[in-house]
Every structure is written in structure tokens, then in C-alpha cells.
Design a protein around this motif. Structure first.
Motif, PDB file in Angstrom:
ATOM      1  N   SER A  56       1.303  -3.477 -13.379  1.00  0.00           N
ATOM      2  CA  SER A  56       0.219  -3.337 -14.347  1.00  0.00           C
ATOM      3  C   SER A  56      -0.640  -4.590 -14.387  1.00  0.00           C
ATOM      4  CB  SER A  56       0.828  -3.085 -15.738  1.00  0.00           C
ATOM      5  OG  SER A  56      -0.124  -3.302 -16.746  1.00  0.00           O
ATOM      6  N   PRO A  57      -1.938  -4.434 -14.652  1.00  0.00           N
ATOM      7  CA  PRO A  57      -2.810  -5.596 -14.818  1.00  0.00           C
ATOM      8  C   PRO A  57      -2.358  -6.506 -15.949  1.00  0.00           C
ATOM      9  CG  PRO A  57      -4.104  -3.576 -14.598  1.00  0.00           C
ATOM     10  CD  PRO A  57      -2.664  -3.171 -14.759  1.00  0.00           C
ATOM     11  N   ALA A  58      -1.484  -5.987 -16.823  1.00  0.00           N
ATOM     12  CA  ALA A  58      -0.993  -6.800 -17.934  1.00  0.00           C
ATOM     13  C   ALA A  58      -0.169  -7.986 -17.442  1.00  0.00           C
ATOM     14  CB  ALA A  58      -0.145  -5.930 -18.869  1.00  0.00           C
ATOM     15  N   TYR A  59       0.336  -7.900 -16.223  1.00  0.00           N
ATOM     16  CA  TYR A  59       1.116  -9.002 -15.663  1.00  0.00           C
ATOM     17  C   TYR A  59       0.161 -10.017 -15.026  1.00  0.00           C
ATOM     18  CZ  TYR A  59       5.504  -6.413 -16.204  1.00  0.00           C
ATOM     19  OH  TYR A  59       6.600  -5.764 -16.708  1.00  0.00           O
ATOM     20  N   SER A  60       0.055 -11.185 -15.638  1.00  0.00           N
ATOM     21  CA  SER A  60      -0.828 -12.218 -15.097  1.00  0.00           C
ATOM     22  C   SER A  60      -0.291 -12.801 -13.801  1.00  0.00           C
ATOM     23  CB  SER A  60      -1.010 -13.339 -16.128  1.00  0.00           C
ATOM     24  OG  SER A  60       0.253 -13.937 -16.438  1.00  0.00           O
ATOM     25  N   ASN A  61       1.008 -12.607 -13.565  1.00  0.00           N
ATOM     26  CA  ASN A  61       1.630 -13.172 -12.359  1.00  0.00           C
ATOM     27  C   ASN A  61       1.745 -12.136 -11.233  1.00  0.00           C
ATOM     28  OD1 ASN A  61       3.443 -11.942 -14.160  1.00  0.00           O
ATOM     29  ND2 ASN A  61       5.213 -12.949 -13.237  1.00  0.00           N
ATOM     30  N   PHE A  62       0.831 -11.147 -11.242  1.00  0.00           N
ATOM     31  CA  PHE A  62       0.802 -10.158 -10.165  1.00  0.00           C
ATOM     32  C   PHE A  62      -0.561 -10.131  -9.504  1.00  0.00           C
ATOM     33  CE2 PHE A  62      -0.166  -5.824  -8.634  1.00  0.00           C
ATOM     34  CZ  PHE A  62       0.808  -5.731  -7.647  1.00  0.00           C
ATOM     35  N   GLU A  63      -0.560 -10.109  -8.175  1.00  0.00           N
ATOM     36  CA  GLU A  63      -1.794 -10.029  -7.402  1.00  0.00           C
ATOM     37  C   GLU A  63      -1.616  -8.978  -6.312  1.00  0.00           C
ATOM     38  OE1 GLU A  63      -4.435 -12.821  -4.306  1.00  0.00           O
ATOM     39  OE2 GLU A  63      -2.604 -13.600  -5.252  1.00  0.00           O
ATOM     40  N   LEU A  64      -2.603  -8.097  -6.149  1.00  0.00           N
ATOM     41  CA  LEU A  64      -2.547  -7.081  -5.099  1.00  0.00           C
ATOM     42  C   LEU A  64      -3.525  -7.451  -3.993  1.00  0.00           C
ATOM     43  CD1 LEU A  64      -1.302  -4.431  -4.146  1.00  0.00           C
ATOM     44  CD2 LEU A  64      -3.140  -3.216  -5.307  1.00  0.00           C
ATOM     45  N   VAL A  65      -3.009  -7.571  -2.781  1.00  0.00           N
ATOM     46  CA  VAL A  65      -3.816  -7.931  -1.618  1.00  0.00           C
ATOM     47  C   VAL A  65      -3.848  -6.743  -0.665  1.00  0.00           C
ATOM     48  CG1 VAL A  65      -4.037  -9.507   0.343  1.00  0.00           C
ATOM     49  CG2 VAL A  65      -3.136 -10.351  -1.843  1.00  0.00           C
ATOM     50  N   VAL A  66      -5.043  -6.331  -0.255  1.00  0.00           N
ATOM     51  CA  VAL A  66      -5.172  -5.235   0.702  1.00  0.00           C
ATOM     52  C   VAL A  66      -5.086  -5.800   2.111  1.00  0.00           C
ATOM     53  CG1 VAL A  66      -6.665  -3.401   1.581  1.00  0.00           C
ATOM     54  CG2 VAL A  66      -6.550  -3.847  -0.881  1.00  0.00           C
ATOM     55  N   GLY A  67      -4.176  -5.258   2.893  1.00  0.00           N
ATOM     56  CA  GLY A  67      -3.976  -5.718   4.258  1.00  0.00           C
ATOM     57  C   GLY A  67      -3.051  -4.768   4.989  1.00  0.00           C
ATOM     58  N   ASP A  68      -2.745  -5.081   6.232  1.00  0.00           N
ATOM     59  CA  ASP A  68      -1.979  -4.186   7.094  1.00  0.00           C
ATOM     60  C   ASP A  68      -0.931  -4.999   7.844  1.00  0.00           C
ATOM     61  OD1 ASP A  68      -1.076  -2.383   8.999  1.00  0.00           O
ATOM     62  OD2 ASP A  68      -3.060  -1.629   9.513  1.00  0.00           O
ATOM     63  N   VAL A  69       0.312  -4.544   7.802  1.00  0.00           N
ATOM     64  CA  VAL A  69       1.375  -5.293   8.489  1.00  0.00           C
ATOM     65  C   VAL A  69       1.179  -5.311  10.003  1.00  0.00           C
ATOM     66  CG1 VAL A  69       3.155  -5.010   6.717  1.00  0.00           C
ATOM     67  CG2 VAL A  69       2.898  -3.260   8.508  1.00  0.00           C
ATOM     68  N   THR A  70       0.370  -4.395  10.512  1.00  0.00           N
ATOM     69  CA  THR A  70       0.093  -4.421  11.957  1.00  0.00           C
ATOM     70  C   THR A  70      -1.043  -5.385  12.290  1.00  0.00           C
ATOM     71  OG1 THR A  70      -1.495  -2.584  11.901  1.00  0.00           O
ATOM     72  CG2 THR A  70       0.836  -2.018  12.157  1.00  0.00           C
ATOM     73  N   ASP A  71      -1.720  -5.902  11.276  1.00  0.00           N
ATOM     74  CA  ASP A  71      -2.791  -6.889  11.463  1.00  0.00           C
ATOM     75  C   ASP A  71      -2.229  -8.256  11.090  1.00  0.00           C
ATOM     76  OD1 ASP A  71      -5.161  -8.347  11.600  1.00  0.00           O
ATOM     77  OD2 ASP A  71      -5.828  -7.688   9.618  1.00  0.00           O
ATOM     78  N   TYR A  72      -1.849  -9.018  12.104  1.00  0.00           N
ATOM     79  CA  TYR A  72      -1.131 -10.269  11.834  1.00  0.00           C
ATOM     80  C   TYR A  72      -1.962 -11.242  10.995  1.00  0.00           C
ATOM     81  CZ  TYR A  72       1.465 -14.564  12.278  1.00  0.00           C
ATOM     82  OH  TYR A  72       2.154 -15.717  11.982  1.00  0.00           O
ATOM     83  N   ALA A  73      -3.256 -11.307  11.240  1.00  0.00           N
ATOM     84  CA  ALA A  73      -4.088 -12.265  10.513  1.00  0.00           C
ATOM     85  C   ALA A  73      -4.047 -12.008   9.006  1.00  0.00           C
ATOM     86  CB  ALA A  73      -5.529 -12.199  11.025  1.00  0.00           C
ATOM     87  N   SER A  74      -4.165 -10.735   8.606  1.00  0.00           N
ATOM     88  CA  SER A  74      -4.144 -10.429   7.168  1.00  0.00           C
ATOM     89  C   SER A  74      -2.763 -10.686   6.569  1.00  0.00           C
ATOM     90  CB  SER A  74      -4.579  -8.984   6.914  1.00  0.00           C
ATOM     91  OG  SER A  74      -3.639  -8.050   7.429  1.00  0.00           O
ATOM     92  N   LEU A  75      -1.717 -10.399   7.339  1.00  0.00           N
ATOM     93  CA  LEU A  75      -0.357 -10.647   6.854  1.00  0.00           C
ATOM     94  C   LEU A  75      -0.095 -12.139   6.701  1.00  0.00           C
ATOM     95  CD1 LEU A  75       2.503  -9.588   6.171  1.00  0.00           C
ATOM     96  CD2 LEU A  75       3.023  -9.716   8.612  1.00  0.00           C
ATOM     97  N   LYS A  76      -0.478 -12.912   7.703  1.00  0.00           N
ATOM     98  CA  LYS A  76      -0.259 -14.370   7.652  1.00  0.00           C
ATOM     99  C   LYS A  76      -0.985 -14.981   6.458  1.00  0.00           C
ATOM    100  CE  LYS A  76       0.732 -18.572   9.237  1.00  0.00           C
ATOM    101  NZ  LYS A  76      -0.218 -19.214  10.155  1.00  0.00           N
ATOM    102  N   LYS A  77      -2.208 -14.538   6.221  1.00  0.00           N
ATOM    103  CA  LYS A  77      -2.970 -15.048   5.093  1.00  0.00           C
ATOM    104  C   LYS A  77      -2.281 -14.717   3.768  1.00  0.00           C
ATOM    105  CE  LYS A  77      -7.627 -14.912   3.072  1.00  0.00           C
ATOM    106  NZ  LYS A  77      -8.995 -14.302   3.182  1.00  0.00           N
ATOM    107  N   ALA A  78      -1.743 -13.489   3.664  1.00  0.00           N
ATOM    108  CA  ALA A  78      -1.068 -13.073   2.425  1.00  0.00           C
ATOM    109  C   ALA A  78       0.206 -13.875   2.178  1.00  0.00           C
ATOM    110  CB  ALA A  78      -0.745 -11.589   2.482  1.00  0.00           C
ATOM    111  N   CYS A  79       0.852 -14.329   3.248  1.00  0.00           N
ATOM    112  CA  CYS A  79       2.114 -15.071   3.121  1.00  0.00           C
ATOM    113  C   CYS A  79       1.912 -16.483   2.588  1.00  0.00           C
ATOM    114  CB  CYS A  79       2.817 -15.161   4.475  1.00  0.00           C
ATOM    115  SG  CYS A  79       3.543 -13.606   5.026  1.00  0.00           S
TER     116      CYS A  79
END
Length: 351
Positions: A56-79
Motif C-alpha cells: 500500500s502507498p501507506a508504507y513510506s518504506n515501499f518503492e515499486l520499480v518497473v523493470g524486467d529480470v531479463t533486462d540486466y541493466a534495469s535489474l542492476k539499477k534496481a539492486c
């Protein structure tokens, strides 16, 4: 906020497949226990009807990142800045129009997660969600974590991909020094996202709408795992799981007949009166595939691969997880008592 709570909030967990049936519940369990969470998924699924998936957006300690595990660049950035990776993302289907997708996501995705672990300084460990399919069928006995897939026969490309990914995970954990705990849920069910991975919910919808009027499958066909129990097992594995070890997060070993009989008791309706022959299901499965490919584009519930799976038993023991992770799976009846009325409340079944 206590010192322990503050320490947990500073620990950031990345959850791949965060919008999925299991991934969303792992996010919720981590947040409830005070951890910061970064959810990673290729898309944001709509919240399930009649149920709070806890992310829920009520959790200030939660962030949703759109990306794909088959796209290494987006995964590395999220890590970046994360301390633990819960690798949950997978294609969980008995059949898809392009079978190469299983290998790309289920195998290639894991390879990318292992690479990101090695190349991201902050990441301390991986909690990897495998599957009971990675261990193979158990016809005639109840298996534990020592069972290895024979590799001689696969009921589906999904099973093949998870068995191959299991080999990669074990090699990374035991030979390459990757800090990883390997988890093997049973057939996951429960209230929540109605993805194709929520197989039991889909069975019940078909059953109560007259499209699956009889029993199918073997006795003790599956080990049924409630999604909330599995989510708690994942979070426990982060602190209690031994690196390089495998843990079955399975549950009660039962049949589809048991599911339908318990559902009939809960709803005070008549139990099915006959068993559907395997050959009838197989023919129906091929018809469903034809309609999916050329007419409806809607994913079929019954496929030839699912029928093949139903010819076998997939029974497992979770004693190791109980002893080491304090895993405490509920009974199938307890889980269905919650789930069946929910399906009625959201208008998917009537009784």
C-alpha cells in the motif's frame, strides 16, 4: 521505534515479481516486519478484488520499480542500495504460446540475479524461490530436499526451466560462493491475485461454474501451500536459513478430489459424483490450446501439459523448514475455509 525496528528499516529488500500472487505477499510480510522494500516487476497488476494485498502507498518504506529480470541493466539499477534479493519472478504456467519464454525468464532471470549479486556491493544474500517442480514427481513416496530431478522426463517446459534453474542456483551457492538460500514452495493457493499461478482458485471457479464437474488427478497429487505461510517462510529464510541449503515450503499432501470435497463441505453443496477420464481431459486440453492460439487468446486452464502433470504425484515433506525456519503450514481445510467464501464475495462463484 526500537533499535531493532530501526535496524530492520535500514535493511532494504528487493523483491522481483513483486506484483505477482506470491511476490506481493512477500512484500507485505517484509513491510509488516519493518523492513524497507523495493518491489521490482515488469508491470503493475491491479489489486485483487475484495482483498488487501498489503503493498500500500501507506508504507513510506515501499518503492515499486518497473523493470524486467531479463533486462540486466534495469535489474542492476534496481539492486543499488539493496541488501537482500528475494528472487520470486517467474513465468508460472503449464503452457505458453512461445515456450522460449520459460528459459528466458526462469533461467535467464536467475542468471541475471546472480550476476547482479556479484556486481552490487551492498547485496548480502539471495533468497531464491524455486518450485516443487524443480525436484520432479514423487510417484509412490513423499520426498524431501535431498531429491534431485532425474532430468529424464519433464511434464512441461515450466518444469524443465525450473529444474535447469535449480542446477544453476545450487552451483552458484555451493561452488561459486554466492550467499543464497533456496526455497521450494508446494502448490500455492489462497486469497489474493487471481493470476494463473493461483491454480486452486481457478480450479474452484471452474468447478462451481460447471466447467469442471468431476474429479481429476491422483491421490496425494500435490502438496498444498497457503500463500501467507509461504511468504512468512521466505522472510524467515532471510534470517534463519542456512546458506546453500534447500528448504521445502510445502504443506498438506492431498488430491484435487480432497479440494473439491472440502469445498463442498464448506458450501453445503453436493460433491462431484464421478472422475473425469484422463484421455477426455487430454483431448479437451488440445481443444483449449487451439482456441487460445486461433480464437480467444485467453490462457487455457486445461492444457495437455497440465493433464500430464495430473498423471503423477508431487508429495513432499516440509519437516526441515519446520525445524529450521519455524515454518508452520496450515491445513488445507483451514486455507479453503478462508478462500471459498472470498471467491463468492467477489462474485466468481455461487452456492
Amino acid at each position: 521505534m526500537s533499535m531493532e525496528d530501526n535496524k530492520r528499516k535500514k535493511k532494504v529488500a528487493l523483491v522481483t515479481g513483486a506484483s505477482g500472487f506470491l511476490g506481493s505477499r512477500i512484500c507485505g510480510e517484509l513491510l509488516r516486519q519493518g523492513y524497507s522494500v523495493k518491489g521490482f516487476d515488469i508491470t503493475v497488476l491491479p489489486r485483487s478484488r475484495g482483498h488487501d494485498d498489503v503493498v500500500s502507498p501507506a508504507y513510506s518504506n515501499f518503492e515499486l520499480v518497473v523493470g524486467d529480470v531479463t533486462d540486466y541493466a534495469s535489474l542492476k539499477k534496481a539492486c543499488s542500495g539493496c541488501h537482500v534479493i528475494f528472487h520470486v519472478a517467474a513465468i508460472v504456467e503449464s503452457w505458453i504460446p512461445r515456450p522460449s519464454g520459460f528459459m528466458a525468464v526462469n533461467v535467464g532471470g536467475l542468471r541475471n540475479v546472480v550476476r547482479a549479486y556479484k556486481e552490487t556491493k551492498t547485496v548480502e544474500k539471495i533468497i531464491y524461490t524455486s518450485s516443487f517442480f524443480a525436484l520432479g514427481f514423487t510417484d509412490g513416496h513423499v520426498a524431501d530436499e535431498t531429491q534431485m530431478h532425474s532430468g529424464k522426463y519433464f511434464c512441461s517446459e515450466y518444469e524443465r526451466s525450473k529444474a535447469m534453474a535449480d542446477e544453476i542456483a545450487l552451483e552458484a551457492a555451493r561452488e561459486e560462493g554466492v550467499a543464497m538460500v533456496l526455497l521450494y514452495p508446494g502448490l500455492i493457493y489462497g486469497v489474493g491475485n487471481l493470476t494463473s499461478g493461483n491454480t486452486v482458485a481457478n480450479w474452484l471457479v471452474e468447478r462451481f461454474n460447471g466447467r469442471l464437474p468431476g474429479y481429476v488427478g491422483q491421490e496425494k497429487a500435490f502438496s498444498f501451500s497457503h500463500v501467507d505461510d509461504v511468504a512468512r517462510g521466505h522472510v524467515a529464510a532471510m534470517t534463519k536459513g542456512r546458506l546453500g541449503e534447500r528448504y521445502l515450503l510445502s504443506g498438506e499432501n492431498a488430491s484435487i478430489k480432497d479440494v473439491f470435497d472440502i469445498a463442498a463441505e464448506i458450501t453445503h453443496t453436493q460433491k462431484p459424483q464421478f472422475r473425469i477420464p484422463i484421455f477426455v481431459l487430454a483431448v479437451y486440453g488440445w481443444i483449449c490450446i487451439f482456441f487460445c492460439k486461433f480464437i480467444s487468446q485467453k490462457h487455457p486452464l486445461v492444457t495437455p501439459q497440465a493433464v500430464d502433470i495430473s498423471r503423477h504425484q508431487w508429495a513432499y515433506s516440509c519437516e526441515k523448514a519446520k525445524a529450521e525456519l519455524d515454518y508452520n503450514p496450515r491445513s488445507l481445510k483451514e486455507g479453503l475455509t478462508e478462500m471459498v467464501p472470498w471467491l463468492k464475495d467477489i462474485g466468481l462463484i455461487k452456492y
